[in-house]
Design a protein around this motif. Sequence first.
Motif, PDB file in Angstrom:
ATOM      1  N   ASN A   3       0.829  -1.198   0.000  1.00  0.00           N
ATOM      2  CA  ASN A   3       0.000   0.000   0.000  1.00  0.00           C
ATOM      3  C   ASN A   3       0.869   1.256   0.000  1.00  0.00           C
ATOM      4  N   ILE A   4       1.943   1.252   0.767  1.00  0.00           N
ATOM      5  CA  ILE A   4       2.859   2.402   0.820  1.00  0.00           C
ATOM      6  C   ILE A   4       3.541   2.592  -0.524  1.00  0.00           C
ATOM      7  N   ILE A   5       3.965   1.491  -1.150  1.00  0.00           N
ATOM      8  CA  ILE A   5       4.594   1.586  -2.469  1.00  0.00           C
ATOM      9  C   ILE A   5       3.595   2.125  -3.489  1.00  0.00           C
ATOM     10  N   GLY A   6       2.351   1.699  -3.415  1.00  0.00           N
ATOM     11  CA  GLY A   6       1.319   2.206  -4.311  1.00  0.00           C
ATOM     12  C   GLY A   6       1.050   3.688  -4.108  1.00  0.00           C
ATOM     13  N   ILE A   7       1.060   4.131  -2.856  1.00  0.00           N
ATOM     14  CA  ILE A   7       0.857   5.551  -2.567  1.00  0.00           C
ATOM     15  C   ILE A   7       2.002   6.376  -3.143  1.00  0.00           C
ATOM     16  N   ILE A   8       3.232   5.893  -2.996  1.00  0.00           N
ATOM     17  CA  ILE A   8       4.391   6.615  -3.526  1.00  0.00           C
ATOM     18  C   ILE A   8       4.335   6.672  -5.052  1.00  0.00           C
ATOM     19  N   CYS A   9       3.988   5.564  -5.696  1.00  0.00           N
ATOM     20  CA  CYS A   9       3.911   5.549  -7.165  1.00  0.00           C
ATOM     21  C   CYS A   9       2.817   6.475  -7.684  1.00  0.00           C
ATOM     22  N   SER A  10       1.639   6.422  -7.074  1.00  0.00           N
ATOM     23  CA  SER A  10       0.563   7.301  -7.530  1.00  0.00           C
ATOM     24  C   SER A  10       0.870   8.763  -7.198  1.00  0.00           C
ATOM     25  N   TYR A  22       1.199  22.789 -14.672  1.00  0.00           N
ATOM     26  CA  TYR A  22       1.224  24.093 -14.015  1.00  0.00           C
ATOM     27  C   TYR A  22       2.027  25.057 -14.881  1.00  0.00           C
ATOM     28  N   PRO A  23       1.514  26.255 -15.144  1.00  0.00           N
ATOM     29  CA  PRO A  23       2.255  27.196 -15.987  1.00  0.00           C
ATOM     30  C   PRO A  23       3.513  27.705 -15.282  1.00  0.00           C
ATOM     31  N   GLY A  24       4.604  27.710 -16.006  1.00  0.00           N
ATOM     32  CA  GLY A  24       5.877  28.162 -15.452  1.00  0.00           C
ATOM     33  C   GLY A  24       6.682  26.989 -14.919  1.00  0.00           C
ATOM     34  N   ALA A  25       7.938  27.270 -14.658  1.00  0.00           N
ATOM     35  CA  ALA A  25       8.837  26.228 -14.160  1.00  0.00           C
ATOM     36  C   ALA A  25       8.577  25.966 -12.676  1.00  0.00           C
ATOM     37  N   VAL A  26       8.546  24.699 -12.310  1.00  0.00           N
ATOM     38  CA  VAL A  26       8.368  24.292 -10.920  1.00  0.00           C
ATOM     39  C   VAL A  26       9.593  23.450 -10.562  1.00  0.00           C
ATOM     40  N   ASP A  27      10.518  24.051  -9.819  1.00  0.00           N
ATOM     41  CA  ASP A  27      11.757  23.377  -9.465  1.00  0.00           C
ATOM     42  C   ASP A  27      11.609  22.698  -8.109  1.00  0.00           C
ATOM     43  N   MET A  28      11.644  21.360  -8.123  1.00  0.00           N
ATOM     44  CA  MET A  28      11.615  20.589  -6.886  1.00  0.00           C
ATOM     45  C   MET A  28      12.173  19.208  -7.185  1.00  0.00           C
ATOM     46  N   GLY A  29      12.614  18.545  -6.152  1.00  0.00           N
ATOM     47  CA  GLY A  29      13.216  17.238  -6.295  1.00  0.00           C
ATOM     48  C   GLY A  29      12.203  16.103  -6.349  1.00  0.00           C
ATOM     49  N   PHE A  30      12.741  14.884  -6.361  1.00  0.00           N
ATOM     50  CA  PHE A  30      11.920  13.683  -6.470  1.00  0.00           C
ATOM     51  C   PHE A  30      10.946  13.554  -5.310  1.00  0.00           C
ATOM     52  N   TRP A  31      11.430  13.659  -4.089  1.00  0.00           N
ATOM     53  CA  TRP A  31      10.569  13.446  -2.913  1.00  0.00           C
ATOM     54  C   TRP A  31       9.548  14.565  -2.752  1.00  0.00           C
ATOM     55  N   MET A  32       9.910  15.788  -3.127  1.00  0.00           N
ATOM     56  CA  MET A  32       8.928  16.879  -3.066  1.00  0.00           C
ATOM     57  C   MET A  32       7.820  16.664  -4.096  1.00  0.00           C
ATOM     58  N   THR A  33       8.178  16.077  -5.254  1.00  0.00           N
ATOM     59  CA  THR A  33       7.166  15.769  -6.261  1.00  0.00           C
ATOM     60  C   THR A  33       6.207  14.703  -5.750  1.00  0.00           C
ATOM     61  N   VAL A  34       6.750  13.666  -5.096  1.00  0.00           N
ATOM     62  CA  VAL A  34       5.904  12.615  -4.527  1.00  0.00           C
ATOM     63  C   VAL A  34       4.999  13.196  -3.446  1.00  0.00           C
ATOM     64  N   LEU A  35       5.559  14.009  -2.559  1.00  0.00           N
ATOM     65  CA  LEU A  35       4.755  14.618  -1.491  1.00  0.00           C
ATOM     66  C   LEU A  35       3.698  15.559  -2.057  1.00  0.00           C
ATOM     67  N   LEU A  36       4.022  16.224  -3.146  1.00  0.00           N
ATOM     68  CA  LEU A  36       3.053  17.100  -3.793  1.00  0.00           C
ATOM     69  C   LEU A  36       1.863  16.298  -4.310  1.00  0.00           C
ATOM     70  N   GLY A  37       2.117  15.176  -4.945  1.00  0.00           N
ATOM     71  CA  GLY A  37       1.036  14.340  -5.456  1.00  0.00           C
ATOM     72  C   GLY A  37       0.197  13.735  -4.344  1.00  0.00           C
ATOM     73  N   VAL A  38       0.846  13.230  -3.306  1.00  0.00           N
ATOM     74  CA  VAL A  38       0.121  12.647  -2.169  1.00  0.00           C
ATOM     75  C   VAL A  38      -0.668  13.738  -1.448  1.00  0.00           C
ATOM     76  N   GLY A  39      -0.056  14.903  -1.275  1.00  0.00           N
ATOM     77  CA  GLY A  39      -0.748  16.021  -0.627  1.00  0.00           C
ATOM     78  C   GLY A  39      -1.950  16.487  -1.422  1.00  0.00           C
ATOM     79  N   GLY A  40      -1.822  16.511  -2.750  1.00  0.00           N
ATOM     80  CA  GLY A  40      -2.961  16.888  -3.594  1.00  0.00           C
ATOM     81  C   GLY A  40      -4.119  15.930  -3.433  1.00  0.00           C
ATOM     82  N   ALA A  41      -3.812  14.632  -3.365  1.00  0.00           N
ATOM     83  CA  ALA A  41      -4.866  13.643  -3.161  1.00  0.00           C
ATOM     84  C   ALA A  41      -5.499  13.792  -1.782  1.00  0.00           C
ATOM     85  N   LEU A  42      -4.687  14.084  -0.773  1.00  0.00           N
ATOM     86  CA  LEU A  42      -5.228  14.257   0.580  1.00  0.00           C
ATOM     87  C   LEU A  42      -6.111  15.490   0.675  1.00  0.00           C
ATOM     88  N   VAL A  43      -5.676  16.600   0.065  1.00  0.00           N
ATOM     89  CA  VAL A  43      -6.466  17.837   0.116  1.00  0.00           C
ATOM     90  C   VAL A  43      -7.836  17.612  -0.511  1.00  0.00           C
TER      91      VAL A  43
END
Length: 86
Positions: A3-10, A22-43
């Motif tokens: 389940n954790i691996i699935g959450i990270i992949c999604s 998103y318009p414009g450059a969004v500079d962030m690393g791998f883990w910030m991208t994963v947290l962004l996706g998980v956070g978007g789903a949580l919100v």
Amino acid sequence: MLNIIGIICSGLFVGVLARFFYPGAVDMGFWMTVLLGVGGALVVGVLASMSSGQGLREGFNRAGCFSSLLGAMLLIFIGRQLGWGF
């Protein structure tokens, strides 16, 4: 554990899509991208649970991919308005 691996992949999938659309450059690393996706789903999941009248204790409402994408883009917008550097 799967389940954790699935959450990270999604989260990675949704985060990469949010950064792409998103318009414009969004500079962030791998883990910030994963947290962004998980956070978007949580919100969006929390907002859907609140709007349907269910409490958070009555089960978590999973958001769809498109709504998670919109939630992640909302988090990018809020982060930029607050000056978080992405």
